[in-house]
Design an enzyme around this catalytic site. Structure first.
Site, PDB file in Angstrom:
ATOM      1  N   LYS A 260      35.048  62.671  77.137  1.00 28.62           N
ATOM      2  CA  LYS A 260      34.548  63.893  76.447  1.00 28.62           C
ATOM      3  C   LYS A 260      35.174  64.328  75.110  1.00 28.62           C
ATOM      4  CE  LYS A 260      31.878  67.290  76.408  1.00 28.62           C
ATOM      5  NZ  LYS A 260      30.570  66.860  76.629  1.00 28.62           N
TER       6      LYS A 260
ATOM      7  N   GLY B 146      32.384  87.339  78.538  1.00 30.05           N
ATOM      8  CA  GLY B 146      31.315  87.960  77.584  1.00 30.05           C
ATOM      9  C   GLY B 146      31.314  88.087  76.455  1.00 30.05           C
TER      10      GLY B 146
ATOM     11  N   TRP C 115      38.134  81.785  78.349  1.00 24.80           N
ATOM     12  CA  TRP C 115      37.916  80.286  77.012  1.00 24.80           C
ATOM     13  C   TRP C 115      37.497  81.515  76.129  1.00 24.80           C
ATOM     14  CZ3 TRP C 115      36.129  75.415  77.024  1.00 24.80           C
ATOM     15  CH2 TRP C 115      34.912  75.266  75.581  1.00 24.80           C
TER      16      TRP C 115
ATOM     17  N   ARG D  64      35.650  75.217  85.603  1.00 28.86           N
ATOM     18  CA  ARG D  64      34.898  75.485  84.586  1.00 28.86           C
ATOM     19  C   ARG D  64      35.623  75.820  83.128  1.00 28.86           C
ATOM     20  NH1 ARG D  64      32.183  80.146  85.802  1.00 28.86           N
ATOM     21  NH2 ARG D  64      32.964  81.346  84.405  1.00 28.86           N
TER      22      ARG D  64
HETATM   23  C1  F6R Z   1      26.990  62.110  72.981  1.00 30.52           C
HETATM   24  C2  F6R Z   1      28.360  62.967  73.259  1.00 30.52           C
HETATM   25  C3  F6R Z   1      29.555  62.271  71.901  1.00 30.52           C
HETATM   26  C4  F6R Z   1      29.860  63.345  71.229  1.00 30.52           C
HETATM   27  C5  F6R Z   1      30.379  62.555  69.842  1.00 30.52           C
HETATM   28  C6  F6R Z   1      31.002  63.601  69.200  1.00 30.52           C
HETATM   29  O1  F6R Z   1      26.440  62.760  74.363  1.00 30.52           O
HETATM   30  O2  F6R Z   1      29.204  64.075  73.333  1.00 30.52           O
HETATM   31  O3  F6R Z   1      28.059  61.159  71.157  1.00 30.52           O
HETATM   32  O4  F6R Z   1      28.468  64.019  70.331  1.00 30.52           O
HETATM   33  O5  F6R Z   1      31.340  61.938  70.779  1.00 30.52           O
HETATM   34  O6  F6R Z   1      31.703  64.564  69.759  1.00 30.52           O
HETATM   35  P1  F6R Z   1      32.240  66.031  69.340  1.00 30.52           P
HETATM   36  O7  F6R Z   1      31.074  66.397  68.857  1.00 30.52           O
HETATM   37  O8  F6R Z   1      33.282  66.545  70.113  1.00 30.52           O
HETATM   38  O9  F6R Z   1      33.091  65.904  67.627  1.00 30.52           O
END
Ligand code: F6R
Length: 609
Positions: free
Chosen positions: A604, A112, A85, A39
Site C-alpha cells: 500500500k 466528521g 484519522w 479501518r
Molecule cells: C495503484 C496504486 C499505486 C500508487 C502509487 C503511489 O492502485 O495504488 O500505483 O498510486 O504507489 O502511491 P501514493 O499515492 O501513496 O504516493
C-alpha cells in the site's frame, strides 16, 4: 450491493465507542476500540467519568498508547473512546480525541468535519475561550461549555444547531450520569442490553456485546443512560425509535457488508467526494493554501502510479482553467534527471500515503532547487505533508485496499479546485458551470455505481481474456491508463492504456477477436474521433466495451457492451468515467478468485526505491 443498514455503518474518517453500565468502562472500551483498528487510524484516546473526568490520549496504535499510558488506570463506569484519522491538525497527543473545553467539565469525541469551525473558533476566542488544538472538533467542546447551564442534552443541541458540516459525536459531563450522542452525516448507533448501553460509529465495535441496535438518523440526539435511551430532535421533541436486530457476522460488518475493502471504497466515493469539497467550494474557491500562488509561472506535477495518472489530468485542468503552463513527471524520473526548476516554479507532489520514497525524494530535490512546493495528500501529518511548503488534504479517509480508488477521484477533485483557485488568484472570473458540475459529481458517481450488476455481467463475459487495451483521448487518455492499471494490478491480466489516436501507430497490430478494447467514448471534445477509432477496431473484429453518455444511441452499432454514464463537462468527466473501470477490474479479479485487497507483490505504501 449489501443491505442499506450496513452501508450507513462505517464513517470513512474515525471511530467512536461509548459504554455506560454496571461494569468498569475502560477494559470494555479498549476491546471495542480495537475492533475498529481495521479501518485505519493514527491516534487513540479515552475519557472516563469517575469522581473526576479523566482523559488518556496520544498518537500511535491503540496498543502503543495503552502501553505508554495504561487505559486500565481509568476507573469509572461511564466512558467514551476514539480512534482518530486526522483531517485538521497533525496526528499528535494534543489533537487526539477526546477533547475538553476550558473548565475540564466535559469530554467529547467526534467523527466528521465541522465546516464553519474557523468562524466559530474566532467567535469563541473573542468571548474568552482558550483553544489547545488545531482540530475542527474542539469548537464543539467549547460551544457546549458556552451553552451549558445545567441541561446537558439542551447544551449539546444548541451547540449542534450552530455547526455546519458532518458529525457523529459522543459527549460526557462531570455532572451527569449519561452519554449524549448525536449524528449528522456521520453514523452513530446505540446498542442496548439489559442494564448496559453501548454506542459506536460502527456496529462491529459492539457486536460482541449486543445485536440489538438503535440507528440514529441525521440531526437526532440521544441521551444514553444505563439500560435507558431517549432520542430527540435538536429542538427537544421526543422521537420513538425501533430497536433492530443485526443478522450479520463481524467480517461482513467490518467491510460494510461488501466482500472486499476495495469494493467498499469504490462505493464510498459519493461520500468521499463530498468530503474533499466540503467548505471549499462556493461562488469562489477556499483552499487555504499558504503563500501566494499568483506569482508562479510554471507548474510541475510529480507523482507515482495512480497518483501520476491524476497528475496527467491535473495538467489538462490547470492549463485549460488556470492557463498556466504545466508539466508532469514520474517522481522516480524527476529526482534523477537534473530538472531545470527554480523559484518561479510551483512543484506539486501528489501522494495518497504521503510516504512514497520517490515522491518524497522528488519533493526534496525541488525544494533544494528553490521551487515552491505543494502536496496533494490523503494521510494527514505524513512525511510529504510535513515537508511540503503548503498543501491540500484530499480527505478520502483511510484507503485499505491496495488498489487506489477513492483517493484517486478525490485527487482529481482537489486538482479541479486547485486549477480554479489559481485562476481566481490571477484575478480571472470563474466559470459557474464548472463549479456546479463539480458539486454534482457525488450524485453522478452514485448513479454509475447503481449499474454494478450490469458491469459485473460484462466482467463475467470477458474475464477469460489475457490481454486488454484501454483507449481514451484528451482528458480521458489518463482515464484509459488508470483503467488498465486497475485491471493489471488486481487481476494479473495484461492491460495497456493508450491515447486512442496512437492506436494506428502500433497497437492496432494486436487487435483480433481475442482482444477486448475498452473505449472511453463519452460525448465531449474528441467524440467523433473516438468513434472513428472504434470503427477501425470493429473492422478488425476486436471486442468493444464502450463507456458512453446516456442517450447516445449511435454507440450501440459499434460496441459489444455499453456502460452508460451521465452527461458531464469534459473537465469533470474523468471522475465519472473511472467508476465503471474500477468496477470492471474488481469484478474480473473477484471472478478469478484473487486476493483483491492484497494483490501479489504490491504494497500500500512504497517506502523503498
Ligand atoms: C495503484 C496504486 C499505486 C500508487 C502509487 C503511489 O492502485 O495504488 O500505483 O498510486 O504507489 O502511491 P501514493 O499515492 O501513496 O504516493
Amino acid at each position: 450491493m449489501p443491505n442499506k443498514s450496513l452501508l450507513i455503518l462505517g464513517d470513512i474518517m474515525c471511530g467512536i465507542v461509548g459504554y455506560i453500565g454496571p461494569r468498569k468502562a475502560s477494559p470494555i472500551l479498549l476491546k471495542c476500540l480495537k475492533r475498529l483498528e481495521y479501518r485505519g487510524y493514527d491516534s487513540a484516546g479515552m475519557a472516563v467519568l469517575n469522581s473526576s473526568l479523566d482523559v488518556i490520549k496520544d498518537s500511535g496504535k491503540i496498543d502503543e498508547v495503552d502501553t505508554k499510558h495504561d487505559f486500565s488506570k481509568l476507573g469509572g463506569k461511564i466512558g467514551i473512546a476514539h480512534t482518530r484519522w486526522a483531517t485538521h491538525g497533525e496526528p499528535n497527543m494534543v489533537n487526539a480525541h477526546p477533547h475538553t473545553a476550558c473548565n475540564g467539565d466535559l469530554a467529547l469525541v467526534h467523527n466528521g468535519i465541522i465546516e464553519n469551525y474557523s468562524t466559530l473558533r474566532d467567535l469563541l476566542e473573542s468571548e474568552g475561550h482558550t483553544f489547545q488544538t488545531d482540530t475542527d472538533t474542539e469548537v464543539l467542546a467549547h460551544l457546549i461549555e458556552k451553552f451549558y447551564t445545567g441541561n446537558f442534552m439542551g447544551a449539546v443541541s444548541k451547540a449542534l444547531i450552530k455547526v455546519r458540516g458532518t458529525y457523529g459525536i459522543a459527549v460526557i459531563h462531570r455532572n451527569h450520569e449519561e452519554i449524549i450522542v448525536a449524528r449528522n452525516g456521520s453514523p452513530l448507533i446505540i446498542g442496548v442490553k439489559d442494564d448496559e448501553t453501548f454506542t459506536a460509529s460502527d456496529a462491529s465495535a459492539i457486536l460482541e456485546h449486543t445485536k440489538k441496535m438503535i440507528y440514529l438518523e441525521d440531526k437526532e440526539i440521544a441521551s444514553i443512560k444505563a439500560g435507558k435511551v431517549t432520542v430527540k430532535n435538536l429542538f427537544d421533541k421526543k422521537i420513538d425509535k425501533e430497536v433492530e436486530e443485526i443478522g450479520w457476522d463481524l467480517d461482513q460488518i467490518e467491510k460494510g457488508g461488501f466482500k472486499h475493502f476495495m469494493l467498499k471504497e469504490i462505493f464510498e466515493q459519493p461520500e468521499s467526494l463530498r468530503n474533499v469539497m466540503r467548505g471549499r467550494i462556493g461562488k469562489t474557491i477556499k483552499l487555504s493554501v499558504n503563500g501566494t500562488l499568483s506569482d508562479c509561472r510554471r507548474i510541475i506535477i510529480v507523482a507515482c502510479g495512480t497518483s501520476w495518472h491524476s497528475a496527467l489530468i491535473g495538467r489538462y485542468l490547470i492549463e485549460s482553467i488556470a492557463e498556466i503552463p504545466t508539466e508532469v513527471d514520474y517522481a522516480s524520473e524527476f529526482r534523477y534527471r537534473e530538472p531545470l526548476v527554480g523559484k518561479n516554479d510551483l512543484v506539486v507532489v501528489i501522494s495518497q500515503s504521503g510516504e512514497t520514497a520517490d515522491t518524497l525524494a522528488a519533493l526534496k530535490e525541488a525544494k533544494k532547487r528553490g521551487a515552491k512546493t505543494m502536496g496533494i495528500i490523503n494521510v494527514v501529518g505524513s512525511t510529504i505533508a510535513r515537508e511540503a511548503d503548503t498543501g491540500i488534504y484530499i480527505h478520502a479517509g483511510p484507503e485499505i485496499g491496495v488498489a487506489s480508488t477513492k483517493a484517486y477521484t478525490n485527487q482529481l477533485v482537489a486538482l479541479m479546485l486547485l486549477a480554479l483557485d489559481l485562476r481566481q488568484s490571477n484575478g480571472k472570473t470563474l466559470d459557474s458551470n464548472i463549479i456546479s458540475e463539480i458539486r454534482g459529481l457525488p450524485e453522478k458517481v452514485d448513479h454509475v455505481l447503481k449499474q454494478n450488476k450490469k458491469i459485473k455481467a460484462i466482467a463475467d463475459a470477458v474475464a477469460d481474456h489475457s490481454n486488454f487495451l484501454y483507449l481514451g483521448r484528451g482528458i480521458n487518455y489518463p482515464t484509459a491508463l488508470e483503467g488498465a492499471l486497475k485491471l493489471k494490478e488486481i487481476s494479473y491480466i495484461h492491460a495497456e492504456g493508450y491515447p486512442a489516436a496512437e492506436m494506428k501507430h502500433g497497437p492496432i497490430a494486436l487487435i483480433d477477436e481475442n482482444m477486448p478494447i475498452v473505449f472511453i467514448a463519452n460525448k465531449g471534445k474528441g467524440y467523433d474521433k473516438i468513434i472513428s477509432n472504434m470503427e477501425e477496431v470493429k473492422a478488425r473484429r476486436g471486442k468493444i466495451i464502450a463507456i458512453a453518455t446516456e442517450g447516445d444511441m449511435d454507440i450501440k452499432r459499434l460496441a459489444d457492451w455499453v456502460i452508460r454514464v451521465p452527461e458531464t463537462m469534459d473537465e469533470v468527466s474523468p471522475v465519472v468515467n473511472i467508476i465503471p473501470l474500477q468496477l470492471l477490474a474488481y469484478y474480473i479479479a473477484d471472478r478469478k478468485g484473487l486476493d483483491v485487497d492484497k494483490p501479489r507483490n504490491l504494497a500500500k505504501s512504497v517506502t523503498v526505491e
